[in-house]
Design a protein around this motif. Structure first.
Motif, PDB file in Angstrom:
ATOM      1  N   GLY A 216       2.807   4.087  13.842  1.00  0.00           N
ATOM      2  CA  GLY A 216       1.921   2.972  14.138  1.00  0.00           C
ATOM      3  C   GLY A 216       1.944   1.936  13.033  1.00  0.00           C
ATOM      4  O   GLY A 216       1.975   0.721  13.288  1.00  0.00           O
ATOM      5  N   HIS A 217       1.939   2.388  11.795  1.00  0.00           N
ATOM      6  CA  HIS A 217       1.961   1.465  10.658  1.00  0.00           C
ATOM      7  C   HIS A 217       3.281   0.704  10.606  1.00  0.00           C
ATOM      8  O   HIS A 217       3.299  -0.518  10.426  1.00  0.00           O
ATOM      9  N   LEU A 218       4.390   1.434  10.764  1.00  0.00           N
ATOM     10  CA  LEU A 218       5.698   0.781  10.697  1.00  0.00           C
ATOM     11  C   LEU A 218       5.869  -0.239  11.815  1.00  0.00           C
ATOM     12  O   LEU A 218       6.420  -1.323  11.603  1.00  0.00           O
ATOM     13  N   ALA A 219       5.380   0.102  13.016  1.00  0.00           N
ATOM     14  CA  ALA A 219       5.528  -0.821  14.147  1.00  0.00           C
ATOM     15  C   ALA A 219       4.602  -2.024  14.016  1.00  0.00           C
ATOM     16  O   ALA A 219       5.008  -3.164  14.292  1.00  0.00           O
ATOM     17  N   ALA A 220       3.361  -1.794  13.590  1.00  0.00           N
ATOM     18  CA  ALA A 220       2.391  -2.890  13.522  1.00  0.00           C
ATOM     19  C   ALA A 220       2.734  -3.896  12.433  1.00  0.00           C
ATOM     20  O   ALA A 220       2.364  -5.071  12.532  1.00  0.00           O
ATOM     21  N   THR A 221       3.431  -3.462  11.397  1.00  0.00           N
ATOM     22  CA  THR A 221       3.777  -4.368  10.304  1.00  0.00           C
ATOM     23  C   THR A 221       5.239  -4.810  10.350  1.00  0.00           C
ATOM     24  O   THR A 221       5.729  -5.429   9.412  1.00  0.00           O
ATOM     25  N   VAL A 329      -4.381 -11.513   3.249  1.00  0.00           N
ATOM     26  CA  VAL A 329      -4.120 -12.123   4.553  1.00  0.00           C
ATOM     27  C   VAL A 329      -4.031 -11.019   5.590  1.00  0.00           C
ATOM     28  O   VAL A 329      -3.922  -9.834   5.265  1.00  0.00           O
ATOM     29  N   SER A 330      -4.035 -11.390   6.853  1.00  0.00           N
ATOM     30  CA  SER A 330      -3.958 -10.417   7.936  1.00  0.00           C
ATOM     31  C   SER A 330      -2.548  -9.853   8.057  1.00  0.00           C
ATOM     32  O   SER A 330      -1.585 -10.407   7.500  1.00  0.00           O
ATOM     33  N   THR A 331      -2.424  -8.752   8.805  1.00  0.00           N
ATOM     34  CA  THR A 331      -1.116  -8.155   9.054  1.00  0.00           C
ATOM     35  C   THR A 331      -0.191  -9.165   9.729  1.00  0.00           C
ATOM     36  O   THR A 331       0.992  -9.284   9.366  1.00  0.00           O
ATOM     37  N   ALA A 332      -0.705  -9.910  10.708  1.00  0.00           N
ATOM     38  CA  ALA A 332       0.118 -10.880  11.428  1.00  0.00           C
ATOM     39  C   ALA A 332       0.610 -11.987  10.493  1.00  0.00           C
ATOM     40  O   ALA A 332       1.768 -12.412  10.561  1.00  0.00           O
ATOM     41  N   ALA A 333      -0.262 -12.467   9.608  1.00  0.00           N
ATOM     42  CA  ALA A 333       0.139 -13.528   8.684  1.00  0.00           C
ATOM     43  C   ALA A 333       1.200 -13.029   7.712  1.00  0.00           C
ATOM     44  O   ALA A 333       2.159 -13.754   7.395  1.00  0.00           O
ATOM     45  N   ALA A 463     -13.061  11.183  -5.530  1.00  0.00           N
ATOM     46  CA  ALA A 463     -11.697  11.499  -5.105  1.00  0.00           C
ATOM     47  C   ALA A 463     -10.921  12.313  -6.119  1.00  0.00           C
ATOM     48  O   ALA A 463      -9.803  12.756  -5.823  1.00  0.00           O
ATOM     49  N   ALA A 464     -11.494  12.542  -7.297  1.00  0.00           N
ATOM     50  CA  ALA A 464     -10.784  13.369  -8.287  1.00  0.00           C
ATOM     51  C   ALA A 464     -10.484  14.755  -7.730  1.00  0.00           C
ATOM     52  O   ALA A 464      -9.462  15.367  -8.070  1.00  0.00           O
ATOM     53  N   ALA A 465     -11.336  15.235  -6.851  1.00  0.00           N
ATOM     54  CA  ALA A 465     -11.128  16.558  -6.259  1.00  0.00           C
ATOM     55  C   ALA A 465      -9.993  16.556  -5.244  1.00  0.00           C
ATOM     56  O   ALA A 465      -9.522  17.625  -4.840  1.00  0.00           O
ATOM     57  N   TRP A 466      -9.550  15.389  -4.802  1.00  0.00           N
ATOM     58  CA  TRP A 466      -8.465  15.307  -3.820  1.00  0.00           C
ATOM     59  C   TRP A 466      -7.085  15.284  -4.472  1.00  0.00           C
ATOM     60  O   TRP A 466      -6.071  15.353  -3.775  1.00  0.00           O
ATOM     61  N   ARG A 467      -7.031  15.145  -5.772  1.00  0.00           N
ATOM     62  CA  ARG A 467      -5.759  15.048  -6.473  1.00  0.00           C
ATOM     63  C   ARG A 467      -4.981  16.360  -6.342  1.00  0.00           C
ATOM     64  O   ARG A 467      -5.578  17.424  -6.282  1.00  0.00           O
ATOM     65  N   PRO A 468      -3.621  16.299  -6.249  1.00  0.00           N
ATOM     66  CA  PRO A 468      -2.760  15.123  -6.408  1.00  0.00           C
ATOM     67  C   PRO A 468      -2.360  14.473  -5.083  1.00  0.00           C
ATOM     68  O   PRO A 468      -1.261  13.928  -4.968  1.00  0.00           O
ATOM     69  N   TRP A 469      -3.235  14.524  -4.083  1.00  0.00           N
ATOM     70  CA  TRP A 469      -2.865  14.057  -2.744  1.00  0.00           C
ATOM     71  C   TRP A 469      -3.746  12.890  -2.273  1.00  0.00           C
ATOM     72  O   TRP A 469      -4.012  12.757  -1.087  1.00  0.00           O
ATOM     73  N   ARG A 470      -4.182  12.014  -3.168  1.00  0.00           N
ATOM     74  CA  ARG A 470      -5.093  10.956  -2.754  1.00  0.00           C
ATOM     75  C   ARG A 470      -4.433   9.945  -1.806  1.00  0.00           C
ATOM     76  O   ARG A 470      -5.125   9.324  -0.990  1.00  0.00           O
ATOM     77  N   ALA A 471      -3.109   9.760  -1.881  1.00  0.00           N
ATOM     78  CA  ALA A 471      -2.445   8.841  -0.948  1.00  0.00           C
ATOM     79  C   ALA A 471      -2.578   9.337   0.488  1.00  0.00           C
ATOM     80  O   ALA A 471      -2.656   8.534   1.427  1.00  0.00           O
ATOM     81  N   TYR A 472      -2.622  10.658   0.660  1.00  0.00           N
ATOM     82  CA  TYR A 472      -2.807  11.213   2.006  1.00  0.00           C
ATOM     83  C   TYR A 472      -4.262  11.066   2.448  1.00  0.00           C
ATOM     84  O   TYR A 472      -4.537  10.836   3.632  1.00  0.00           O
ATOM     85  N   ALA A 473      -5.181  11.173   1.510  1.00  0.00           N
ATOM     86  CA  ALA A 473      -6.586  10.917   1.842  1.00  0.00           C
ATOM     87  C   ALA A 473      -6.756   9.482   2.338  1.00  0.00           C
ATOM     88  O   ALA A 473      -7.546   9.220   3.256  1.00  0.00           O
ATOM     89  N   VAL A 474      -6.002   8.549   1.745  1.00  0.00           N
ATOM     90  CA  VAL A 474      -6.040   7.163   2.208  1.00  0.00           C
ATOM     91  C   VAL A 474      -5.653   7.078   3.675  1.00  0.00           C
ATOM     92  O   VAL A 474      -6.278   6.360   4.465  1.00  0.00           O
ATOM     93  N   GLN A 475      -4.637   7.842   4.090  1.00  0.00           N
ATOM     94  CA  GLN A 475      -4.199   7.803   5.493  1.00  0.00           C
ATOM     95  C   GLN A 475      -5.297   8.325   6.419  1.00  0.00           C
ATOM     96  O   GLN A 475      -5.532   7.759   7.499  1.00  0.00           O
ATOM     97  N   TYR A 476      -5.967   9.394   6.018  1.00  0.00           N
ATOM     98  CA  TYR A 476      -7.047   9.937   6.852  1.00  0.00           C
ATOM     99  C   TYR A 476      -8.235   8.972   6.916  1.00  0.00           C
ATOM    100  O   TYR A 476      -8.873   8.827   7.964  1.00  0.00           O
ATOM    101  N   ASP A 482     -10.156   1.660  14.302  1.00  0.00           N
ATOM    102  CA  ASP A 482      -9.379   1.497  15.535  1.00  0.00           C
ATOM    103  C   ASP A 482      -8.433   0.310  15.389  1.00  0.00           C
ATOM    104  O   ASP A 482      -8.536  -0.702  16.087  1.00  0.00           O
ATOM    105  N   HIS A 483      -7.464   0.452  14.477  1.00  0.00           N
ATOM    106  CA  HIS A 483      -6.489  -0.603  14.196  1.00  0.00           C
ATOM    107  C   HIS A 483      -5.138  -0.159  14.733  1.00  0.00           C
ATOM    108  O   HIS A 483      -4.860   1.039  14.839  1.00  0.00           O
ATOM    109  N   ALA A 484      -4.285  -1.126  15.052  1.00  0.00           N
ATOM    110  CA  ALA A 484      -2.970  -0.804  15.618  1.00  0.00           C
ATOM    111  C   ALA A 484      -2.151   0.103  14.706  1.00  0.00           C
ATOM    112  O   ALA A 484      -1.328   0.893  15.183  1.00  0.00           O
ATOM    113  N   ILE A 485      -2.367   0.018  13.403  1.00  0.00           N
ATOM    114  CA  ILE A 485      -1.565   0.841  12.496  1.00  0.00           C
ATOM    115  C   ILE A 485      -1.841   2.330  12.667  1.00  0.00           C
ATOM    116  O   ILE A 485      -1.068   3.164  12.193  1.00  0.00           O
ATOM    117  N   ASN A 486      -2.925   2.687  13.328  1.00  0.00           N
ATOM    118  CA  ASN A 486      -3.307   4.090  13.468  1.00  0.00           C
ATOM    119  C   ASN A 486      -2.921   4.691  14.821  1.00  0.00           C
ATOM    120  O   ASN A 486      -3.252   5.827  15.110  1.00  0.00           O
TER     121      ASN A 486
END
Length: 493
Positions: A216-221, A329-333, A463-476, A482-486
């Motif tokens: 979804g992210h790759l297609a929307a951007t 700016v927005s994804t479209a811009a 978020a210190a307790a989420w380390r070393p996987w905070r980038a994955y927490a960002v995805q969740y 309800d954005h197209a990237i998801n």
């Protein structure tokens, strides 16, 4: 992990596919090596030895199992979540650096001596850079033998071998079959289709795998001209060492379908490695999700859609430029700004299926652009021009070999770069699994909705307790919106 004998034995006896790629099992009585999930009856524990890499098994005199084909297992997650010398060297070897530049080139790009690299790789992986590159060449050779009608002489050089003799000897030694015998067995097994310059293959991953936010992210951007979503596949152009390529990636239940159109078949291992990296296919979702589930406020998000991956990139410099274009700016811009650069400065390519027209412009091509031609605020023009000049002149390196902390420092020193841009580049271009963007508006909204702290400082502390996987927490967290990237796009979107 291969030094923990009891744990390895349990994984082999239970045929646990989660450990494929983490270690390899060599069987003394048969002289073969397998992945942990090999379907054959497990050998007796006293007959097993464990190795950290396929190359180490081969150097110890073992051949690859014909049933489980250990060379096709997902790569070790170790090289994705570490930034030390060994991990950076393995990422470079996977990107074909040894085949193109030799061990001296590998050492030069890492900033260490050849002896230091050899010693550390042998200590951790049981094999040096040449042996590791040889194992990769053997895997590429098997793939070309089994899935293409190419003559063996062409496969020899496409796989990176210097002579037909070394090609024949390596294939026989690693697979205990001649190239002709391997082709005969592969034709019955794979049923893969190949046309001129195009190869279709399967990219494995560790389950669970949730493709929605990834594709979804790759297609929307997607930037027109270099990317598109068509027929249920994400397609994009690739800048490769021996010429441009086009890839189509389709999410399927047990693998990613991959169709590569290449100018030169020597780029097959590089293209495959970069696609795996972009889709984060070598991640360890069990380890990630177990850590994030420990937070009771994140646990429902993980349980709802386990196995989310971090959408990354095939070109780190390209993503850095696009991150600057996307500031405030927005994804479209952001797509519009990037498309203009592609049309004006990108190299034209031919897409056999139509739709894709260019490669993303190199930093060298962009360093001479006229700032007045950019429909951007003056401060952002300065930021963009400073970035591309630093990349073009080699003052800033954003490759698989990059030291993540050093790259952050260099980016922060550039005008117009703040924590959001730097951490976004660290997450999606550098591949740091612990990159975190607490100031992102979507993250703050998601945090407030879940009852997490919503101010950047307080959320970072939590978020210190989420380390070393905070980038994955960002995805969740992003997925709560309800954005197209998801959302996985419809096949005909």
């Amino acid at each position: 992990m291969h030094t923990d004998t009891d744990r390895c034995v349990r994984a082999v006896q239970s045929k646990d596919a989660r450990f494929d790629g983490w270690f390899f099992t060599a069987v003394r009585t048969t002289g073969i090596y397998c992945r942990p999930s090999c379907p054959v009856v497990p050998p007796k524990p006293q007959n097993m030895t464990f190795h950290p890499s396929a190359a180490a098994c081969q150097q110890a005199g073992y051949r690859a199992c014909k049933r489980c084909r250990p060379d096709t297992s997902p790569g070790s997650p170790e090289w994705n979540h570490r930034a030390d010398l060994v991990a950076r060297a393995m990422r470079l070897i996977g990107d074909g650096a040894v085949d193109r530049e030799g061990v001296p080139g590998l050492a030069r790009r890492l900033g260490y001596s050849e002896r230091q690299i050899e010693r550390q790789l042998r200590a951790e992986l049981g094999a040096g850079p040449l042996a590791l590159a040889r194992a990769q060449r053997a895997q590429t050779a098997r793939l070309l033998i089994e899935t293409t009608p190419l003559p063996m002489a062409e496969i020899t050089f496409a796989a990176g071998f210097s002579s037909i003799r070394s090609f024949n000897d390596t294939v026989q030694e690693v697979f205990a079959l001649s190239p002709t015998e391997l082709r005969s067995r592969g034709a019955r097994r794979t049923g893969a289709t190949t046309s001129a310059g195009t190869i279709t293959l399967r990219l494995p991953f560790r389950a669970p795998f949730h493709p929605d936010n990834l594709f979804g992210h790759l297609a929307a951007t997607a930037v027109p001209g270099i990317e598109e979503w068509r027929g249920g596949a994400y397609r994009r152009t690739l800048r490769l060492p021996h010429g441009p390529g086009v890839v189509a990636l389709t999410p399927l239940p047990d693998h990613i379908g991959c169709r590569l159109t290449l100018t030169d078949l020597r780029d097959l291992p590089v293209a495959t490695s970069r696609c795996r990296r972009m889709l984060d296919l070598d991640a360890d979702p069990e380890a990630v999700d177990d850590r994030l589930r420990a937070d009771p406020l994140l646990a429902p998000l993980v349980d709802k859609a386990p196995g989310r991956r971090v959408p990354r990139t095939t070109d780190e410099a390209e993503f850095a430029v696009r991150a600057v274009l996307g500031q405030q700016v927005s994804t479209a811009a952001a797509r519009t700004h990037a498309a203009r650069l592609v049309t004006a400065y990108g190299e034209q390519v031919e897409d056999p299926e139509g739709g894709l027209t260019h490669l993303f412009p190199t930093p060298e091509a962009l360093s001479g652009l006229d700032p007045e031609s950019l429909a951007l605020p003056r401060s952002r023009r300065t930021t963009l021009l400073t970035l591309v000049r630093a990349l073009a002149e080699g003052e800033l390196t954003l490759g698989v070999e990059s030291d993540w902390d050093r790259a952050r420092e260099q980016l922060m020193a550039l005008p117009g770069f703040g924590p959001w841009t730097v951490e976004t580049i660290a997450m999606r271009a550098l591949g740091d699994p612990d990159a975190f963007i607490p100031g992102d508006l979507g993250i703050r909204r998601a945090a407030a909705g879940l009852g997490l702290p919503s101010t950047p400082a307080a959320l970072t502390a939590r978020a210190a307790a989420w380390r070393p996987w905070r980038a994955y927490a960002v995805q969740y967290l992003w997925a709560t919106d309800d954005h197209a990237i998801n959302h996985l796009p419809a096949p005909d979107a």
